[in-house]
Design a protein around this motif. Sequence first.
Motif, PDB file in Angstrom:
ATOM      1  N   TYR A   1     -11.634  -3.156   6.728  1.00 48.49           N
ATOM      2  CA  TYR A   1     -10.313  -2.517   6.726  1.00 48.49           C
ATOM      3  C   TYR A   1      -9.193  -3.482   6.336  1.00 48.49           C
ATOM      4  CZ  TYR A   1     -12.694   1.192   9.299  1.00 48.49           C
ATOM      5  OH  TYR A   1     -13.554   2.190   9.681  1.00 48.49           O
ATOM      6  N   LYS A   2      -8.099  -2.885   5.894  1.00 53.50           N
ATOM      7  CA  LYS A   2      -6.892  -3.641   5.590  1.00 53.50           C
ATOM      8  C   LYS A   2      -5.688  -2.871   6.107  1.00 53.50           C
ATOM      9  CE  LYS A   2      -6.768  -5.685   1.689  1.00 53.50           C
ATOM     10  NZ  LYS A   2      -6.779  -5.864   0.216  1.00 53.50           N
ATOM     11  N   LEU A   3      -4.851  -3.571   6.872  1.00 53.68           N
ATOM     12  CA  LEU A   3      -3.624  -2.988   7.405  1.00 53.68           C
ATOM     13  C   LEU A   3      -2.465  -3.853   6.938  1.00 53.68           C
ATOM     14  CD1 LEU A   3      -2.315  -0.859   9.398  1.00 53.68           C
ATOM     15  CD2 LEU A   3      -2.403  -2.712  11.110  1.00 53.68           C
ATOM     16  N   ALA A   4      -1.406  -3.215   6.403  1.00 50.23           N
ATOM     17  CA  ALA A   4      -0.261  -3.972   5.901  1.00 50.23           C
ATOM     18  C   ALA A   4       1.036  -3.270   6.271  1.00 50.23           C
ATOM     19  CB  ALA A   4      -0.355  -4.126   4.388  1.00 50.23           C
ATOM     20  N   TYR A   5       2.075  -4.082   6.474  1.00 47.90           N
ATOM     21  CA  TYR A   5       3.410  -3.539   6.719  1.00 47.90           C
ATOM     22  C   TYR A   5       4.377  -4.143   5.712  1.00 47.90           C
ATOM     23  CZ  TYR A   5       7.762  -2.119   8.905  1.00 47.90           C
ATOM     24  OH  TYR A   5       8.994  -1.557   9.133  1.00 47.90           O
ATOM     25  N   PHE A   6       5.047  -3.270   4.950  1.00 50.05           N
ATOM     26  CA  PHE A   6       6.049  -3.677   3.968  1.00 50.05           C
ATOM     27  C   PHE A   6       7.427  -3.527   4.593  1.00 50.05           C
ATOM     28  CE2 PHE A   6       2.333  -2.620   1.552  1.00 50.05           C
ATOM     29  CZ  PHE A   6       2.335  -3.493   0.474  1.00 50.05           C
TER      30      PHE A   6
ATOM     31  N   GLY B   1      11.879  -5.100   4.385  1.00 44.60           N
ATOM     32  CA  GLY B   1      12.923  -5.454   3.429  1.00 44.60           C
ATOM     33  C   GLY B   1      13.456  -4.280   2.647  1.00 44.60           C
ATOM     34  N   GLY B   2      13.191  -3.068   3.127  1.00 45.97           N
ATOM     35  CA  GLY B   2      13.645  -1.864   2.436  1.00 45.97           C
ATOM     36  C   GLY B   2      12.539  -0.850   2.232  1.00 45.97           C
ATOM     37  N   ALA B   3      11.312  -1.324   2.127  1.00 43.62           N
ATOM     38  CA  ALA B   3      10.184  -0.398   1.980  1.00 43.62           C
ATOM     39  C   ALA B   3       9.805   0.201   3.332  1.00 43.62           C
ATOM     40  CB  ALA B   3       8.984  -1.106   1.368  1.00 43.62           C
ATOM     41  N   ASP B   4       9.792  -0.628   4.368  1.00 45.95           N
ATOM     42  CA  ASP B   4       9.579  -0.204   5.755  1.00 45.95           C
ATOM     43  C   ASP B   4       8.485   0.847   5.886  1.00 45.95           C
ATOM     44  OD1 ASP B   4      11.724  -1.895   6.330  1.00 45.95           O
ATOM     45  OD2 ASP B   4      13.172  -0.280   6.124  1.00 45.95           O
ATOM     46  N   SER B   5       7.275   0.450   5.571  1.00 48.75           N
ATOM     47  CA  SER B   5       6.158   1.407   5.592  1.00 48.75           C
ATOM     48  C   SER B   5       4.846   0.690   5.853  1.00 48.75           C
ATOM     49  CB  SER B   5       6.078   2.159   4.262  1.00 48.75           C
ATOM     50  OG  SER B   5       6.001   1.255   3.166  1.00 48.75           O
ATOM     51  N   TRP B   6       3.926   1.419   6.493  1.00 54.70           N
ATOM     52  CA  TRP B   6       2.595   0.910   6.794  1.00 54.70           C
ATOM     53  C   TRP B   6       1.581   1.429   5.773  1.00 54.70           C
ATOM     54  CZ3 TRP B   6       1.326  -2.623  10.492  1.00 54.70           C
ATOM     55  CH2 TRP B   6       2.243  -2.833  11.537  1.00 54.70           C
ATOM     56  N   GLU B   7       0.522   0.636   5.552  1.00 55.39           N
ATOM     57  CA  GLU B   7      -0.590   1.086   4.717  1.00 55.39           C
ATOM     58  C   GLU B   7      -1.906   0.674   5.367  1.00 55.39           C
ATOM     59  OE1 GLU B   7      -0.189  -0.102   0.636  1.00 55.39           O
ATOM     60  OE2 GLU B   7       1.869   0.649   0.481  1.00 55.39           O
ATOM     61  N   LEU B   8      -2.885   1.564   5.277  1.00 60.90           N
ATOM     62  CA  LEU B   8      -4.216   1.324   5.839  1.00 60.90           C
ATOM     63  C   LEU B   8      -5.268   1.731   4.824  1.00 60.90           C
ATOM     64  CD1 LEU B   8      -6.246   0.799   8.218  1.00 60.90           C
ATOM     65  CD2 LEU B   8      -5.913   3.218   8.835  1.00 60.90           C
ATOM     66  N   TYR B   9      -6.257   0.866   4.613  1.00 60.89           N
ATOM     67  CA  TYR B   9      -7.323   1.164   3.657  1.00 60.89           C
ATOM     68  C   TYR B   9      -8.687   0.906   4.266  1.00 60.89           C
ATOM     69  CZ  TYR B   9      -3.397   1.079   0.494  1.00 60.89           C
ATOM     70  OH  TYR B   9      -2.190   1.335  -0.092  1.00 60.89           O
ATOM     71  N   ASP B  10      -9.604   1.795   3.940  1.00 59.38           N
ATOM     72  CA  ASP B  10     -11.011   1.620   4.276  1.00 59.38           C
ATOM     73  C   ASP B  10     -11.678   1.086   3.015  1.00 59.38           C
ATOM     74  OD1 ASP B  10     -13.745   1.843   4.728  1.00 59.38           O
ATOM     75  OD2 ASP B  10     -13.571   3.728   5.832  1.00 59.38           O
ATOM     76  N   LEU B  11     -11.905  -0.209   2.944  1.00 55.44           N
ATOM     77  CA  LEU B  11     -12.414  -0.836   1.725  1.00 55.44           C
ATOM     78  C   LEU B  11     -13.846  -0.427   1.412  1.00 55.44           C
ATOM     79  CD1 LEU B  11     -10.962  -4.415   2.307  1.00 55.44           C
ATOM     80  CD2 LEU B  11     -10.024  -2.606   0.867  1.00 55.44           C
ATOM     81  N   GLN B  12     -14.536   0.051   2.399  1.00 54.03           N
ATOM     82  CA  GLN B  12     -15.905   0.514   2.165  1.00 54.03           C
ATOM     83  C   GLN B  12     -15.904   1.826   1.386  1.00 54.03           C
ATOM     84  OE1 GLN B  12     -18.927   2.147   5.334  1.00 54.03           O
ATOM     85  NE2 GLN B  12     -19.106  -0.084   5.324  1.00 54.03           N
ATOM     86  N   LYS B  13     -15.016   2.742   1.770  1.00 52.20           N
ATOM     87  CA  LYS B  13     -14.940   4.043   1.121  1.00 52.20           C
ATOM     88  C   LYS B  13     -13.943   4.075  -0.041  1.00 52.20           C
ATOM     89  CE  LYS B  13     -16.174   6.634   5.315  1.00 52.20           C
ATOM     90  NZ  LYS B  13     -15.723   7.674   6.293  1.00 52.20           N
ATOM     91  N   ASP B  14     -12.977   3.166  -0.008  1.00 50.30           N
ATOM     92  CA  ASP B  14     -11.899   3.172  -0.998  1.00 50.30           C
ATOM     93  C   ASP B  14     -11.635   1.743  -1.486  1.00 50.30           C
ATOM     94  OD1 ASP B  14      -9.627   3.849  -2.521  1.00 50.30           O
ATOM     95  OD2 ASP B  14      -8.295   3.691  -0.777  1.00 50.30           O
ATOM     96  N   PRO B  15     -12.602   1.134  -2.199  1.00 55.76           N
ATOM     97  CA  PRO B  15     -12.441  -0.258  -2.631  1.00 55.76           C
ATOM     98  C   PRO B  15     -11.293  -0.474  -3.618  1.00 55.76           C
ATOM     99  CG  PRO B  15     -14.361   0.739  -3.667  1.00 55.76           C
ATOM    100  CD  PRO B  15     -13.895   1.702  -2.627  1.00 55.76           C
ATOM    101  N   LYS B  16     -10.845   0.580  -4.287  1.00 51.81           N
ATOM    102  CA  LYS B  16      -9.738   0.464  -5.249  1.00 51.81           C
ATOM    103  C   LYS B  16      -8.376   0.559  -4.566  1.00 51.81           C
ATOM    104  CE  LYS B  16     -12.726   0.417  -8.634  1.00 51.81           C
ATOM    105  NZ  LYS B  16     -13.023  -0.822  -9.376  1.00 51.81           N
ATOM    106  N   GLU B  17      -8.348   0.889  -3.295  1.00 46.31           N
ATOM    107  CA  GLU B  17      -7.124   0.963  -2.496  1.00 46.31           C
ATOM    108  C   GLU B  17      -6.080   1.917  -3.096  1.00 46.31           C
ATOM    109  OE1 GLU B  17      -6.581  -3.346  -0.544  1.00 46.31           O
ATOM    110  OE2 GLU B  17      -7.104  -3.426  -2.672  1.00 46.31           O
ATOM    111  N   VAL B  18      -6.482   3.150  -3.228  1.00 47.61           N
ATOM    112  CA  VAL B  18      -5.556   4.163  -3.745  1.00 47.61           C
ATOM    113  C   VAL B  18      -5.241   5.241  -2.712  1.00 47.61           C
ATOM    114  CG1 VAL B  18      -6.213   3.815  -6.160  1.00 47.61           C
ATOM    115  CG2 VAL B  18      -7.474   5.481  -4.778  1.00 47.61           C
ATOM    116  N   SER B  19      -5.952   5.218  -1.577  1.00 49.62           N
ATOM    117  CA  SER B  19      -5.754   6.246  -0.565  1.00 49.62           C
ATOM    118  C   SER B  19      -5.272   5.605   0.738  1.00 49.62           C
ATOM    119  CB  SER B  19      -7.070   7.004  -0.318  1.00 49.62           C
ATOM    120  OG  SER B  19      -6.900   7.992   0.677  1.00 49.62           O
ATOM    121  N   ASN B  20      -3.976   5.706   0.975  1.00 46.18           N
ATOM    122  CA  ASN B  20      -3.385   5.152   2.191  1.00 46.18           C
ATOM    123  C   ASN B  20      -3.699   6.068   3.374  1.00 46.18           C
ATOM    124  OD1 ASN B  20      -1.826   3.981   4.173  1.00 46.18           O
ATOM    125  ND2 ASN B  20       0.141   4.518   3.252  1.00 46.18           N
ATOM    126  N   LEU B  21      -4.474   5.565   4.318  1.00 49.29           N
ATOM    127  CA  LEU B  21      -4.928   6.367   5.453  1.00 49.29           C
ATOM    128  C   LEU B  21      -3.981   6.316   6.639  1.00 49.29           C
ATOM    129  CD1 LEU B  21      -8.717   5.389   5.482  1.00 49.29           C
ATOM    130  CD2 LEU B  21      -7.681   7.446   4.493  1.00 49.29           C
TER     131      LEU B  21
END
Length: 523
Positions: A458-463, A465-485
């Motif tokens: 898994y990958k969890l990120a917080y943007f 400085g103005g974006a103020d948003s979280w992103e979560l990826y399941d790299l096993q199912k979504d290795p291209k990281e296009v579906s923010n869970l």
Amino acid sequence: MYTILTRFEKLILTAFSGLLALVMPVTTTLGQTAQRPNIIFIFSDDHAYQGIGAYGNKIAKTPNIDRIAREGALLTNNLVTNSICGPSRATLLTGKYSHLNGYKRNDRTKFDTSQTLLSETLRKNGYQTAWIGKMHLNSLPAGFDYWNVLPDQGHYYNPEFVGQPNDTTKYTGYVSDLITQFATGWLEKRDNDKPFFLIVGHKATHREWMPALEDLGAYDDVTFPLPSTFYDDYKGRKAAADQDMTIDKTMRMKLDLKVGVDYEKDFLYNRLNPEQKKVFKAYYDKVSKEVTDKNLTGKALVEWKFQRYLRDYFSTANSLDRNIGKLLDYLDKSGLSKNTVVIYASDQGFYLGEHGWFDKRFIYEESLKTPFLIRYPGVIKPGTKVSDLVVNIDWAPTVLNIAGVKTPADMQGKSFFPLLKADRAAQIPWRKEAYYHYYEFPQPHHVYPHFGLRTSRYKLAYFYGGADSWELYDLQKDPKEVSNLYGSKGTEALIADLKTKLKALMNEYKDDEALKILAAAKP
């Protein structure tokens, strides 16, 4: 007589034992010094792992980099702490995150050379040290017995080098060739009684991609496949949608792709001498005529730019690989290869059209991961692969471990040398999560600052400085990281667990600024 002789013998034996006690440590130390390996760290710029044959690329011509992997080890999850050039070099030298080594951005900040450095630590422990090529830290090298480095980014053709103590000399030739010449020249003149640590810093494959004359057109017969995410719509990813690093809109026809260049006025090309300029101009005039005659627009133009970008990028990488081969050949011919560790790495990953991008910066895989290959004859088994989460704060401690030197207390990384030489590396305790923090905003490329963690899945990120948003990826199912869970039903427990681990990493690495941002972040 017998009694006197016995006492005399005892006196002799006692004296000899004392002398032996004094001599033995010195003898052992000298013996260990003789056996301590030399270490060469080849450090390129912006060379994508997915652009290397050993990492699965079937088009790239990287036989010499591939040779290091074949004769040593390849790391498949080697991550950076901050995906940008200068900060990555600062991490190599300090073994610390950007917030502690003080070098967060590629700006005019001068790197603090008073802190504990890999180079100085090795030098204090008997190594002779040198840095040759690109350094890009707005300061002169520290802890090195010798240096000859490019000022700032340096130039591909006829570059200047800054030598000792601080003299600048312009040389005729191509930068990759010159760096190798200077590196082998130093190896010829070094002190043969000491082991050495040499950093060879290459400019390639940094923007604006200018191949060596002999490599112009090397990939013109190749049609590169479009990445599956080339036309990414960035749905559910606010920061990704608001960047300025697309091949479509950001890549420049003149400066990046050499279309319509004024060879007398444009600063990159008026450095060329008449012979170089003649060859360079002849080639790119044909490129300019091609796109002008086609009068492309829309997707056709974007895809033409993509092809042109990769042809220049991989052609520039050809000189990098060729010169690595020259260095490996020198080690073989000089007899140094048997006791010399050779490492190849890039300062971070790079986009080769994925998500429609070039450049780096994001926590996404293509820029987070960087190539790392290491050869140590007789110690690392040829063909070794390591999938553990290695971070570039680990590079300095690993080099020190190989050299038999204790890691200084203020370095945050950990030596992964045991993972390279163990038969059962899976049984060695190792990190399960890696921490990342990027800062440079808004320019260039308008990538919002962010932090996050990556696990094996898994990958969890917080943007912020103005974006103020979280992103979560399941790299096993979504290795291209296009579906923010993030926020999806059923992810609540996973998110809570990852946030707890993220906070723990911030505390472990003393990132107080990030802790404050995390505390104020929206759920």
